[in-house]
Design an enzyme around this catalytic site. Structure first.
Site, mmCIF file in Angstrom:
data_model
loop_
_atom_site.group_PDB
_atom_site.id
_atom_site.type_symbol
_atom_site.label_atom_id
_atom_site.label_comp_id
_atom_site.label_asym_id
_atom_site.label_seq_id
_atom_site.Cartn_x
_atom_site.Cartn_y
_atom_site.Cartn_z
ATOM 1 N N HIS A 23 24.194 44.369 34.865
ATOM 2 C CA HIS A 23 25.647 44.440 34.976
ATOM 3 C C HIS A 23 26.093 45.661 35.785
ATOM 4 C CE1 HIS A 23 25.318 41.490 31.689
ATOM 5 N NE2 HIS A 23 26.405 41.005 32.237
ATOM 6 N N HIS A 29 22.766 36.536 37.468
ATOM 7 C CA HIS A 29 21.939 36.182 36.329
ATOM 8 C C HIS A 29 22.514 34.973 35.600
ATOM 9 C CE1 HIS A 29 24.900 39.131 34.869
ATOM 10 N NE2 HIS A 29 24.836 38.492 33.713
ATOM 11 N N GLU A 84 27.115 34.705 16.381
ATOM 12 C CA GLU A 84 28.499 35.145 16.544
ATOM 13 C C GLU A 84 29.463 34.478 15.580
ATOM 14 O OE1 GLU A 84 30.187 35.317 20.457
ATOM 15 O OE2 GLU A 84 28.348 36.115 21.340
ATOM 16 N N GLU A 109 30.138 41.537 36.350
ATOM 17 C CA GLU A 109 29.606 40.261 35.888
ATOM 18 C C GLU A 109 29.378 39.422 37.129
ATOM 19 O OE1 GLU A 109 28.341 39.205 33.351
ATOM 20 O OE2 GLU A 109 29.446 39.593 31.528
ATOM 21 N N GLU A 111 27.529 36.025 37.477
ATOM 22 C CA GLU A 111 26.826 35.069 36.633
ATOM 23 C C GLU A 111 26.822 33.661 37.197
ATOM 24 O OE1 GLU A 111 27.293 37.094 32.282
ATOM 25 O OE2 GLU A 111 28.653 35.431 32.724
#
Length: 169
Positions: A23, A29, A84, A109, A111
């Site tokens: 990050h 990723h 979570e 980020e 992604e």
């Protein structure tokens, strides 16, 4: 140290890197986002805990995270939904997209985000270290709130909501 899976634009694995380092460097990723709906069609939103490494205190989709190296993405989705929200789900893959967002704390980020959907009607048992609050909201209400107060929502949730209808019709 938690690692993320580095990928190319075609979602082919090219390596692994420690999560915060990825990050900091803005390296592409693999990630996932889960949209959870109840039987009324309302979407579960979670308010990210203020202590999260970025986007703390913002409203987001039910769950968003990263698979670990060697972990199947569906298994990662199930694992993080349990960690979570304390719930067991059967995720259904919807679509994937690439995004890049820079944050005030110099984290990025970048992604390739796999979007999953699932249905669940009960109240979650949220992990307070991850989630400050949660609520089910009508999708039209959510769209209006994003338009009125975009700063209260995560970057990726806004992208997902903007593109959601084109992937479910």
């Amino acid at each position: 140290m938690e690692q993320v899976i580095l990928v190319d634009e075609n979602d082919m694995e090219v390596g692994a890197m420690e999560k915060i380092e990825a990050h900091k460097k803005g390296v592409l990723h693999r990630a996932f986002s889960v949209l959870l709906f109840n039987s009324k069609g309302e979407m579960l939103l979670q308010k990210r805990a203020k202590g999260k490494y970025h986007s703390g205190g913002l409203w987001s989709n039910a769950c968003c995270s990263h698979p670990r190296p060697g972990e199947n993405i569906e298994a990662a989705v199930k694992r993080r939904m349990m960690e979570e929200l304390g719930i067991e789900i059967q995720p259904e893959f919807l679509y994937k997209f690439i995004y890049r967002a820079e944050f005030e704390n110099d984290l990025v980020e970048h992604e390739l985000d796999h979007v999953f959907v699932c249905e669940y009607d009960k109240s979650p048992n949220e992990n307070k270290e991850e989630i400050e609050a949660w609520k089910f909201v009508d999708q039209e209400y959510l769209r209006s709130q994003i338009n009125l107060n975009p700063e209260k929502f995560t970057f990726w949730l806004k992208l997902i909501i903007e593109n959601y209808q084109t992937h479910v019709e």
